[in-house]
Design a protein around this motif. Structure first.
Motif, short mmCIF file in Angstrom:
data_model
loop_
_atom_site.label_atom_id
_atom_site.label_comp_id
_atom_site.label_asym_id
_atom_site.label_seq_id
_atom_site.Cartn_x
_atom_site.Cartn_y
_atom_site.Cartn_z
N SER A 1 6.42 2.83 2.91
CA SER A 1 6.89 2.50 1.58
C SER A 1 6.31 1.16 1.12
O SER A 1 5.93 1.01 -0.03
N TYR A 2 6.24 0.20 2.04
CA TYR A 2 5.67 -1.11 1.72
C TYR A 2 5.20 -1.81 2.99
O TYR A 2 5.56 -1.44 4.10
N GLY B 1 -0.38 5.68 1.94
CA GLY B 1 0.87 5.53 2.66
C GLY B 1 1.49 6.82 3.14
O GLY B 1 2.56 6.81 3.74
N ASN C 1 4.52 -2.72 8.60
CA ASN C 1 4.75 -1.63 7.65
C ASN C 1 6.20 -1.20 7.75
O ASN C 1 6.81 -1.28 8.82
N ASN D 1 4.67 -5.90 -0.57
CA ASN D 1 4.08 -5.11 -1.64
C ASN D 1 3.79 -3.72 -1.12
O ASN D 1 3.65 -3.52 0.09
N SER D 2 3.67 -2.75 -2.01
CA SER D 2 3.38 -1.38 -1.58
C SER D 2 1.93 -1.22 -1.14
O SER D 2 1.61 -0.30 -0.39
#
Length: 90
Positions: free
Chosen positions: A39-40, A28, A10, A54-55
């Motif tokens: 954030s992603y 998140g 992460n 990817n988020s």
């Protein structure tokens, strides 16, 4: 031949790694007081030809598992050979 791995990590918005002990909600948002939030998520395979960012953490994990399934599993030595090579020390 070792099995391939694609650890999921992460990251914060500034691209710094978010430590594993920082917990988040499913969207998140941080549950840790000093974390700016996820954030992603990203996974990079040890084969060197695949990475995904990817988020959505769940989506990254699903794609990671699908990619790892494309790699053949390492073969074990036949049982007869394993038995011959076993060292039975007293």
């Amino acid at each position: 031949m070792a099995a391939h791995r694609a650890p999921l990590t992460n990251h914060h918005a500034d691209e710094s790694a978010c430590p594993p002990d920082h917990r988040h909600t499913s969207t998140g948002k941080p549950l840790h007081p000093n974390c700016p939030g996820r954030s992603y998520s990203q996974a990079i395979c040890t084969c060197g030809t695949w990475e995904f960012k990817n988020s959505g953490k769940g989506y990254v994990d699903e794609c990671r598992k699908r990619h790892l399934a494309t790699h053949p599993t390492p073969a074990k030595a036949p049982k007869v050979l394993r038995d011959l090579l076993r060292l039975d020390l007293p």
